[in-house]
Design a protein around this motif. Structure first.
Motif, PDB file in Angstrom:
ATOM      1  N   ARG A  98      12.606   0.366  -4.285  1.00  0.00           N
ATOM      2  CA  ARG A  98      12.770  -0.830  -5.118  1.00  0.00           C
ATOM      3  C   ARG A  98      11.779  -1.928  -4.728  1.00  0.00           C
ATOM      4  N   ASN A  99      11.326  -1.924  -3.465  1.00  0.00           N
ATOM      5  CA  ASN A  99      10.412  -2.967  -2.986  1.00  0.00           C
ATOM      6  C   ASN A  99       8.936  -2.672  -3.248  1.00  0.00           C
ATOM      7  N   ILE A 100       8.616  -1.451  -3.695  1.00  0.00           N
ATOM      8  CA  ILE A 100       7.210  -1.109  -3.952  1.00  0.00           C
ATOM      9  C   ILE A 100       6.708  -1.929  -5.139  1.00  0.00           C
ATOM     10  N   ASN A 101       5.601  -2.615  -4.949  1.00  0.00           N
ATOM     11  CA  ASN A 101       5.088  -3.528  -5.984  1.00  0.00           C
ATOM     12  C   ASN A 101       4.665  -2.802  -7.259  1.00  0.00           C
ATOM     13  N   GLU A 102       3.697  -1.911  -7.131  1.00  0.00           N
ATOM     14  CA  GLU A 102       3.168  -1.207  -8.303  1.00  0.00           C
ATOM     15  C   GLU A 102       3.424   0.286  -8.139  1.00  0.00           C
ATOM     16  N   LYS A 103       4.541   0.729  -8.688  1.00  0.00           N
ATOM     17  CA  LYS A 103       4.958   2.125  -8.527  1.00  0.00           C
ATOM     18  C   LYS A 103       4.058   3.047  -9.350  1.00  0.00           C
ATOM     19  N   VAL A 130       9.654   9.223   1.214  1.00  0.00           N
ATOM     20  CA  VAL A 130       9.719  10.637   1.610  1.00  0.00           C
ATOM     21  C   VAL A 130      10.308  10.782   3.015  1.00  0.00           C
ATOM     22  N   MET A 131       9.870   9.921   3.950  1.00  0.00           N
ATOM     23  CA  MET A 131      10.373   9.993   5.327  1.00  0.00           C
ATOM     24  C   MET A 131      11.883   9.794   5.365  1.00  0.00           C
ATOM     25  N   TYR A 132      12.370   8.771   4.691  1.00  0.00           N
ATOM     26  CA  TYR A 132      13.807   8.486   4.728  1.00  0.00           C
ATOM     27  C   TYR A 132      14.628   9.592   4.057  1.00  0.00           C
ATOM     28  N   THR A 133      14.139  10.113   2.919  1.00  0.00           N
ATOM     29  CA  THR A 133      14.898  11.169   2.245  1.00  0.00           C
ATOM     30  C   THR A 133      14.922  12.448   3.071  1.00  0.00           C
ATOM     31  N   GLU A 134      13.794  12.800   3.687  1.00  0.00           N
ATOM     32  CA  GLU A 134      13.742  14.043   4.464  1.00  0.00           C
ATOM     33  C   GLU A 134      14.484  13.932   5.795  1.00  0.00           C
ATOM     34  N   CYS A 135      14.650  12.694   6.277  1.00  0.00           N
ATOM     35  CA  CYS A 135      15.382  12.500   7.534  1.00  0.00           C
ATOM     36  C   CYS A 135      16.853  12.151   7.300  1.00  0.00           C
ATOM     37  N   ASN A 142      19.794   6.117   1.269  1.00  0.00           N
ATOM     38  CA  ASN A 142      20.011   4.716   0.878  1.00  0.00           C
ATOM     39  C   ASN A 142      18.811   3.845   1.247  1.00  0.00           C
ATOM     40  N   SER A 143      18.260   4.077   2.445  1.00  0.00           N
ATOM     41  CA  SER A 143      17.060   3.333   2.851  1.00  0.00           C
ATOM     42  C   SER A 143      15.872   3.697   1.973  1.00  0.00           C
ATOM     43  N   ALA A 144      15.808   4.979   1.548  1.00  0.00           N
ATOM     44  CA  ALA A 144      14.721   5.414   0.655  1.00  0.00           C
ATOM     45  C   ALA A 144      14.768   4.633  -0.653  1.00  0.00           C
ATOM     46  N   GLY A 190      13.923  13.160  -4.078  1.00  0.00           N
ATOM     47  CA  GLY A 190      14.772  12.798  -2.944  1.00  0.00           C
ATOM     48  C   GLY A 190      16.238  12.708  -3.334  1.00  0.00           C
ATOM     49  N   SER A 191      16.518  12.076  -4.484  1.00  0.00           N
ATOM     50  CA  SER A 191      17.906  11.979  -4.970  1.00  0.00           C
ATOM     51  C   SER A 191      18.471  13.376  -5.233  1.00  0.00           C
ATOM     52  N   ALA A 192      17.638  14.249  -5.801  1.00  0.00           N
ATOM     53  CA  ALA A 192      18.071  15.627  -6.066  1.00  0.00           C
ATOM     54  C   ALA A 192      18.400  16.360  -4.771  1.00  0.00           C
ATOM     55  N   GLN A 193      17.538  16.203  -3.754  1.00  0.00           N
ATOM     56  CA  GLN A 193      17.772  16.869  -2.463  1.00  0.00           C
ATOM     57  C   GLN A 193      19.117  16.484  -1.862  1.00  0.00           C
ATOM     58  N   HIS A 194      19.517  15.240  -2.085  1.00  0.00           N
ATOM     59  CA  HIS A 194      20.767  14.748  -1.515  1.00  0.00           C
ATOM     60  C   HIS A 194      21.960  14.960  -2.445  1.00  0.00           C
ATOM     61  N   GLY A 195      21.723  15.619  -3.572  1.00  0.00           N
ATOM     62  CA  GLY A 195      22.826  15.935  -4.468  1.00  0.00           C
ATOM     63  C   GLY A 195      23.272  14.787  -5.339  1.00  0.00           C
ATOM     64  N   PHE A 196      22.477  13.707  -5.399  1.00  0.00           N
ATOM     65  CA  PHE A 196      22.830  12.564  -6.232  1.00  0.00           C
ATOM     66  C   PHE A 196      22.123  12.692  -7.580  1.00  0.00           C
TER      67      PHE A 196
END
Length: 675
Positions: free
Chosen positions: A362-367, A346-351, A355-357, A378-384
Motif C-alpha cells: 500500500r505504501n509503494i508510490n508508483e506500483k 515478496v520477502m514478507y509473503t515468502e517468510c 499482513n506486513s506484505a 502472495g495472497s494466493a500462497q497464503h490462501g487469502f
C-alpha cells in the motif's frame, strides 16, 4: 572604449567559469543568478544553462530559458530536444523537432533515439527512412533501438545492411543479441568482429563478458579477462562488474570475490555485483555478510542492493533479518520505491508475514505490474483468495494490463480457496480473450481447482482435450487431487501418463503409493517401493524447520539430534496429554506404513512439523508467532493437531508446506480445512 571592452570580457570570463562550476556541482539556482548577471550571454552559455536544467529534470525552467533566446542555432535546438527526451516528454520533443527551421543529422538521430526509447518503433522507422543523410551514428541508433525493443530479426537485418560499421555498431550487435537471450550468437559476432580487424573497446569487452556469463563460456571469458588486463581496462567499473558477474555465473564465486578485492575503488555498483554473485550461487548467509561489510565501509545501498539483499533473506527464510533491512530502507527513504517495495512484498509473503506484505504494498508510490503480481500471488500462497480478487479489481481499475503471472496467481487463489465458479470464469476469460498468454501452468491450476472440488472426471477431460499435449506438471495436479479424494481409478491413469512422460518421476510413485496406503492396499505400496528402488529413485524425506535469530533448526520425523531434544519431547508429551483432553483421536490413515495401530499413533506423534513447533514453543517468547517451513505437504492428522495446538498454547502458528501457507489461530486454520 578598448578598456571597457577588455573589462567586459574579463567579467564575462569570470562569470562563465563560475557558471560552469555551479552547473558541474548541480547548484542550479546559483548558476542561474550568475547567468542573469552576464551581459548579452551567447548561444553557447544559453545552451549550457539549458542542458544543466534538463540534466536535473527541470524541464520547465529549460523551456522558459529556451523561449527567451532571440537567436537559436541547430546546437541549441538539438540540446533542447534531447533535454525533453531525457526528462520523459516525448510530445514536447516532437513539437520542437517539427518547429525546427533547419535540421542536421544529429537532430534526426536524436529524435530517432527518442522514439525508440519510448518504444515507438514504427515512428522511429519512418523517421529513419525519411533521413536524406544517414551517418554511422544514425544506423547505430536504429540497430540499438531494435534490440532494446526486442525486435531482434530487424536489428540483425539492419546491421547486415549497414554501408559502414564502426566499433559501436559491432558492440550494439553483441550487446543486443545477449540482451535478447542469444548469447552464443553474440559471441559468434564478436569473433567475426575480431576477424574483420575492428579493435574492441572496454564497452565491447563488457558486453562480451556478459555474453560469456549468460552462455557459461568459461574458457573464452578467461581469455577476455586476460586481454582486458593487458590493455589496462581491468579497473574500468563496467569491466570489473562484468567480470564479477561472469565468474559468479560460472559458479566460481572465489574468483568473483578476488576480482572485487582487486578493484581500486569499491562503490555501491561493485558491492551490489558481489552481493548478487553470492545470491546466484545460493550462498545467502555469505551475501548478508557482504551486505554487513558494505554498510560498515560506509557505502550506502541503492535500490538494487536492497532488492538482492532481500532475496538473500528469502533464501534463508530469515524474517528477522528482512525486517532489519526494511528498517534501513525506511531510514534511507527507499521504502516507497517500487523496486525495494516489490522485494519487500515478496520477502514478507515468502517468510510468512502476509499482513506486513500488504502494508508495504500500500505504501509503494508508483506500483508496476510486478507490484500487483507480487501481492496477488502472495495472497494466493497464503490462501487469502478474496484478497487476491480485491487486489486484481484494484489493478484493473488503475488501468494495469494483467499478464500470464497475474492469471496464474488468480487461478491459484481460486484453487486454494475453493472458488470453483470464479476459477471457471477466469479460465474461460483467459481462453477466450487472452489466449496469447495461456500457458501449461494455467491448465495445471484449472485442473487443481476442479480436482480439489471433487470434479475429477471433468478435470481429466480438460487434460485430455487440451489444444497441446499435457505435460507431467498438469497430470501431477490431477494425481494430487486424486490423493485428496482417494480416487484410485483416475489416479492410476494419471500416474501412467506421468511415468510415460517422465519414467523417473519420484513424485508420481510417492503420490500413488500414498493413495494405495490410505486404501490399505499394502501389496501395491510394496510394489511401488520396489519399482522406485529398481529405478534408483529415493523418496524425499519429510523435514520441517524454524529460522531463529538467523539460524536454521531443521527436524526429520522422530528426530532426536537437536541439542534441545529433551525439552522438545517433554513439550510434545505435555501437548499429547492436552490433545487427548480436547478429544483428539489420531487419524491412522495418514500413517503410511503397514504396522500396528499403536506404532502408527507413535509415528504420527513425531512428524517433523510437530517437532519444529515444539522447538518453537520452548525457544521463543510467550505469545509470539511460530513460523514453520516444511518441504512436503502437511498431513491431514498434523493439520488437525496443529489447529488444537494453537488453541492450547494460545499462540498463532504459521506453517508453510509444499503447497501453501496455513495460519493457525484459536483452533482454526486460514484454509478452512480446504487444502
Amino acid at each position: 572604449m578598448a578598456h571597457i571592452t577588455r573589462y567586459t570580457r574579463t567579467i564575462t570570463l569570470s562569470y562563465t567559469t563560475s557558471l560552469a562550476n555551479h552547473l558541474k556541482n548541480q547548484r542550479l539556482d546559483q548558476a542561474r543568478l550568475i547567468f542573469d548577471k552576464i551581459p548579452s550571454p551567447n548561444l553557447h552559455l544559453y545552451t549550457k544553462m539549458i542542458a544543466g536544467y534538463t540534466r536535473n529534470d527541470r524541464l520547465c525552467d529549460a523551456l522558459k530559458l529556451f523561449d527567451r533566446m532571440s537567436v537559436r542555432d541547430v546546437v541549441s535546438w538539438n540540446s533542447m530536444i534531447k533535454g525533453c527526451l531525457d526528462c520523459g516528454n516525448l510530445g514536447m520533443a516532437t513539437r520542437l523537432f517539427d518547429e525546427m527551421p533547419e535540421k542536421n543529422v544529429i537532430s534526426w538521430t536524436t529524435m530517432v533515439n527518442g522514439y525508440l526509447k519510448f518504444g515507438r518503433v514504427e515512428l522511429a522507422q519512418r523517421l529513419f527512412l525519411d533521413m536524406h543523410v544517414k551517418d554511422v551514428a544514425a544506423w547505430n541508433a536504429m540497430v540499438h533501438g531494435y534490440f532494446e525493443n526486442g525486435r531482434v530479426e530487424e536489428g540483425v537485418r539492419l546491421f547486415e545492411e549497414m554501408p559502414v560499421r564502426d566499433v559501436i555498431s559491432w558492440t550494439s550487435m553483441i550487446g543486443g543479441l545477449d540482451l535478447n537471450g542469444k548469447s552464443e550468437e553474440a559471441l559468434f559476432v564478436f569473433k567475426k568482429m575480431l576477424r574483420s580487424g575492428v579493435e574492441p573497446t572496454w564497452s565491447t569487452f563488457a558486453c562480451v563478458l556478459s555474453a560469456c556469463a549468460n552462455a557459461v563460456e568459461f574458457n573464452l571469458g578467461v581469455q577476455v579477462h586476460g586481454h582486458v588486463v593487458k590493455l589496462g581496462c581491468f579497473f574500468h567499473e563496467f569491466i570489473s562488474v562484468s567480470l564479477i558477474t561472469f565468474y559468479a555465473n560460472c559458479m566460481k564465486i572465489e574468483h568473483a570475490h578476488k576480482i572485487f578485492n582487486e578493484t581500486l575503488t569499491k562503490n555501491v555498483v561493485k558491492w551490489t555485483a558481489l552481493l548478487t554473485a553470492y545470491v546466484w550461487n545460493n550462498k545467502h548467509q555469505d551475501a548478508l555478510r557482504v551486505f554487513g561489510d558494505m554498510t560498515k565501509m560506509g557505502a550506502l545501498p541503492n535500490q538494487s542492493t536492497f532488492s538482492i539483499t532481500l532475496k538473500a533473506c528469502c533464501g534463508l527464510e530469515a524474517l528477522d533479518k528482512g525486517k532489519e533491512i526494511h528498517t534501513m530502507a525506511i531510514k534511507l527513504g527507499l521504502e516507497t520505491d517500487v523496486f525495494v517495495g516489490n522485494s519487500l512484498v515478496v520477502m514478507y509473503t515468502e517468510c510468512g508475514n502476509v499482513n506486513s506484505a500488504v502494508a508495504v504494498f500500500r505504501n509503494i508510490n508508483e506500483k508496476d505490474i510486478v507490484s500487483w503480481n507480487s501481492i496477488i500471488v502472495g495472497s494466493a500462497q497464503h490462501g487469502f483468495g478474496l484478497w487476491a480478487l480485491i487486489f486484481f479489481n484494484q489493478m484493473i481499475r488503475r488501468g494495469v494490463d494483467p499478464n500470464e503471472i497475474t492469471f496464474t496467481g488468480l487461478l491459484s487463489a481460486c484453487s486454494r480457496s475453493g472458488m470453483l465458479l470464479k476459477g471457471r470464469c477466469f479460465f474461460e476469460y483467459i481462453s477466450r480473450y487472452k489466449s496469447n498468454v495461456l500457458r501449461p501452468q494455467h491448465y495445471a491450476c484449472m485442473v487443481d481447482i476442479l480436482g480439489r472440488c471433487g470434479k475429477l472426471d471433468e478435470a481429466e477431460e480438460l487434460v485430455r482435450y487440451m489444444p497441446v499435449k499435457a505435460n507431467s506438471m498438469i497430470w501431477l495436479a490431477l494425481l494430487s487431487a486424486c490423493r485428496v479424494h482417494s480416487n484410485l481409478e483416475v489416479a492410476e491413469r494419471a500416474a501412467k501418463h506421468i511415468l510415460d512422460l517422465e519414467p523417473n518421476c519420484s513424485s508420481a510413485y510417492v503420490l500413488l503409493s500414498n493413495i494405495y496406503a490410505s486404501a490399505g492396499r499394502w501389496a501395491d505400496v510394496s510394489r511401488m517401493r520396489v519399482k522406485m528402488k529398481q529405478g534408483g529413485l529415493v523418496k524425499q524425506p519429510g523435514s520441517s524447520w524454524v529460522v531463529l535469530r538467523g539460524k536454521k533448526h531443521e527436524f526429520l520425523s522422530a528426530d532426536r539430534s537437536h541439542p534441545l531434544s529433551e525439552r522438545i519431547y517433554e513439550k510434545l508429551d505435555w501437548l499429547g496429554k492436552k490433545l487427548k483432553e480436547f478429544g483428539y483421536v489420531p487419524d491412522q490413515k495418514f500413517a503410511l506404513h503397514d504396522v500396528e495401530d499403536e506404532q502408527k499413533e507413535e509415528m504420527l506423534s513425531f512428524h517433523s512439523e510437530r517437532l519444529a513447533i515444539a522447538f518453537g514453543l520452548v525457544s521463543t517468547v510467550e505469545g509470539s508467532t511460530i513460523t514453520v517451513m516444511k518441504n512436503l505437504r502437511v498431513c491431514g492428522d498434523c493439520h488437525s493437531v496443529i489447529k488444537l495446538m494453537s488453541k492450547i498454547v494460545g499462540r498463532k502458528i504459521v506453517v508453510r508446506d509444499s503447497g501453501r501457507f496455513h495460519h493457525f489461530k484459536n483452533g482454526i486454520c486460514s484454509c478452512s480445512d480446504y487444502w
